[in-house]
Design a protein around this motif. Structure first.
Motif, short mmCIF file in Angstrom:
data_model
loop_
_atom_site.label_atom_id
_atom_site.label_comp_id
_atom_site.label_asym_id
_atom_site.label_seq_id
_atom_site.Cartn_x
_atom_site.Cartn_y
_atom_site.Cartn_z
N ILE A 179 0.88 -1.23 0.02
CA ILE A 179 -0.15 0.10 0.18
C ILE A 179 0.80 1.11 0.15
O ILE A 179 0.46 2.25 -0.60
CB ILE A 179 -1.13 -0.01 1.23
CG1 ILE A 179 -1.93 -0.98 1.00
CG2 ILE A 179 -1.53 1.19 1.47
CD1 ILE A 179 -2.70 -1.26 2.33
N ALA A 180 1.91 1.35 0.71
CA ALA A 180 2.82 2.41 0.74
C ALA A 180 3.61 2.53 -0.53
O ALA A 180 3.68 3.82 -1.15
CB ALA A 180 3.92 2.32 1.77
N ARG A 181 3.91 1.45 -1.41
CA ARG A 181 4.42 1.76 -2.57
C ARG A 181 3.49 2.43 -3.63
O ARG A 181 3.76 3.01 -4.50
CB ARG A 181 5.09 0.26 -2.88
CG ARG A 181 6.32 -0.28 -2.27
CD ARG A 181 7.32 0.90 -2.73
NE ARG A 181 8.53 0.37 -2.05
CZ ARG A 181 9.56 1.22 -1.88
NH1 ARG A 181 9.47 2.58 -2.04
NH2 ARG A 181 10.82 0.91 -1.56
N GLU A 182 2.00 1.61 -3.15
CA GLU A 182 1.00 2.32 -4.13
C GLU A 182 0.93 3.53 -4.17
O GLU A 182 0.62 4.38 -5.34
CB GLU A 182 -0.20 1.48 -3.83
CG GLU A 182 -0.34 0.12 -4.30
CD GLU A 182 -1.50 -0.77 -3.93
OE1 GLU A 182 -2.42 0.02 -3.20
OE2 GLU A 182 -1.62 -2.09 -4.05
N ASP A 224 -3.85 0.65 -7.50
CA ASP A 224 -5.31 -0.03 -8.08
C ASP A 224 -6.17 0.86 -7.78
O ASP A 224 -7.48 0.77 -8.23
CB ASP A 224 -5.52 -1.36 -7.62
CG ASP A 224 -4.58 -2.23 -8.18
OD1 ASP A 224 -4.02 -2.07 -9.43
OD2 ASP A 224 -4.40 -3.36 -7.76
N HIS A 225 -6.12 2.04 -6.84
CA HIS A 225 -7.27 2.76 -6.32
C HIS A 225 -7.48 3.74 -7.51
O HIS A 225 -6.64 4.39 -8.09
CB HIS A 225 -6.67 3.67 -5.23
CG HIS A 225 -7.78 4.36 -4.33
ND1 HIS A 225 -8.60 5.20 -5.19
CD2 HIS A 225 -8.39 4.38 -3.33
CE1 HIS A 225 -9.52 5.56 -4.05
NE2 HIS A 225 -9.30 5.11 -2.96
N ILE A 303 2.40 12.17 -9.57
CA ILE A 303 1.26 11.41 -8.52
C ILE A 303 0.21 12.34 -8.42
O ILE A 303 0.42 13.56 -7.73
CB ILE A 303 1.73 11.02 -7.12
CG1 ILE A 303 3.06 10.06 -7.42
CG2 ILE A 303 0.97 10.07 -6.70
CD1 ILE A 303 3.68 9.41 -6.26
N ALA A 304 -0.92 11.83 -8.60
CA ALA A 304 -2.13 12.88 -8.69
C ALA A 304 -3.42 12.25 -8.46
O ALA A 304 -3.64 10.88 -8.86
CB ALA A 304 -2.25 13.72 -10.19
N SER A 331 1.79 1.13 -15.45
CA SER A 331 0.97 -0.05 -15.42
C SER A 331 0.11 -0.12 -13.99
O SER A 331 0.63 -0.03 -13.11
CB SER A 331 1.92 -1.56 -15.62
OG SER A 331 2.70 -1.54 -14.56
N ARG A 332 -1.20 -0.58 -14.12
CA ARG A 332 -1.67 -0.76 -12.98
C ARG A 332 -1.63 -1.77 -12.24
O ARG A 332 -2.43 -2.96 -12.27
CB ARG A 332 -3.34 -0.38 -13.39
CG ARG A 332 -3.70 0.99 -13.83
CD ARG A 332 -5.02 1.32 -13.69
NE ARG A 332 -5.44 2.66 -13.76
CZ ARG A 332 -5.36 3.47 -12.92
NH1 ARG A 332 -5.16 3.04 -11.65
NH2 ARG A 332 -5.72 4.90 -13.02
N ARG A 333 -0.68 -2.10 -11.42
CA ARG A 333 -0.19 -3.28 -10.65
C ARG A 333 0.42 -2.70 -9.45
O ARG A 333 1.09 -1.56 -9.57
CB ARG A 333 0.47 -4.23 -11.34
CG ARG A 333 1.82 -3.74 -12.00
CD ARG A 333 2.61 -4.77 -12.70
NE ARG A 333 3.86 -4.35 -13.24
CZ ARG A 333 4.82 -3.87 -12.60
NH1 ARG A 333 4.70 -4.34 -11.27
NH2 ARG A 333 6.03 -3.59 -13.02
#
Length: 335
Positions: A179-182, A224-225, A303-304, A331-333
């Motif tokens: 989650i932190a990486r996301e 993925d949010h 990042i937005a 990429s969304r992963r």
């Protein structure tokens, strides 16, 4: 508050959501010999500064200022400037020498952007600014109400410290790391289970940060949010500083408070060393040359929140092809 040489004292902005362990982390650090030359400013959103009382109870000799009157990010900054002045004046009167580090523990409701703008207007002392954010490993996910604050805090951070690790399994820790990486793929993650070592890594100059400078602009995956996007802008060759500056201003104007983090290395005007672009929200630090290896990838990570690639592409379309960056969504992963 201008950035300066590595010997310039640090101003550490400690952020994190309500109950995420900021005060415990700070108290752990203040119990270490490393904190002997540190001063503390504590901001509590409520009328009673409970955090200040907890922090001060651990060390009677602690140089500390309490910043009340609500959340610091909601004020016009003069209260924060006065708190810094008060702390520095008390230090001079004590004859104990200069601070090596001042730590501002914010309210869990604080957004970093307004605080940074206030700090940039403070011109009575020089400090290198660093942002540390806590992430509760027990409850790392944000709901729709807290998401804007949580995302702003985490994406602004140079270091994200996972807290309450003694209360969760290794699997839960790995999930919190993802989650932190996301939220912030470029941040240094502090996941040390020993509390003293974790506090030292959070507040002391981190060797990990220096080691990640060369790699943090490589391929980055996004969350993925649905509301959070990570984009990459890359110029095919060097770009004149005036055009780069205009593009960054247009980016800030387009996104407004949806812009959370901008960071990257760009080759400007034929200079062999890249220039570091570092922004939190629409507030940018003074650009500076770096000694990064030529092999390091060049480009800017964006990042937005609630921003689409089409918006960024349309904005960049106004620039000529020789100064227009190529833009892509990562990429969304999960990383």
């Amino acid at each position: 508050m201008r950035t300066s040489s590595p010997t310039t004292p640090e101003f550490v902005l400690l952020t994190g959501s309500l109950g995420s362990g900021k005060t415990t982390l700070l108290c752990d650090y203040l119990s270490l010999p490393d904190s002997a030359d540190a001063g503390v400013i504590v901001n509590e959103a409520g009328e009673i500064n409970v955090d200040g009382a907890v922090v001060s109870s651990g060390r009677r000799d602690l140089p500390m200022t309490l910043l009340g009157n609500g959340c610091v990010c909601c004020s016009f900054g003069e209260d924060l400037h006065s708190a810094i002045d008060e702390l520095l004046a008390a230090r001079r009167q004590s004859g104990a020498g200069e601070f090596r580090r001042i730590i501002l523990e914010t309210s869990g409701l604080a957004m970093p952007g307004p605080i940074l703008r206030s700090l940039m207007r403070y011109d009575r002392a020089e400090y290198r600014l660093r942002i540390v954010s806590t992430l509760d490993a027990v409850a790392p996910r944000a709901d729709e109400v807290t998401f804007p604050i949580r995302s702003a805090q985490l994406t602004a951070a140079q270091s994200i410290v996972l807290t309450k690790l003694d209360r969760v399994s290794h699997g839960a820790i790995a999930a919190a790391e993802r989650i932190a990486r996301e939220f912030n793929p470029a941040a240094v993650l502090v996941t040390t289970e020993d509390r003293s070592a974790r506090a030292r890594a959070a507040f002391a100059p981190s060797e990990l940060e220096a080691k990640t400078v060369a790699s943090q602009f490589q391929a980055i995956a996004t969350t993925d949010h649905a509301r959070l996007g990570v984009f990459f802008a890359q110029w095919p060759c060097t770009v004149p500083w005036a055009d780069l500056g205009d593009w960054l201003e247009d980016l800030a104007g387009l996104c407004g408070d949806r812009l959370l983090r901008v960071k990257g290395l760009v080759s400007v005007g034929g200079e062999p060393r890249p220039i570091l672009i570092d922004g939190v929200g629409t507030t940018f630090a003074e650009p500076r040359w770096t000694d990064a290896e030529l092999a390091v990838g060049r480009g800017i990570v964006i990042i937005a929140r609630d921003v689409g690639l089409d918006e960024l592409t349309d904005m960049s379309g106004a620039y000529s092809s020789d100064v227009r960056p190529s833009l892509r969504a990562t990429s969304r992963r999960a990383v």
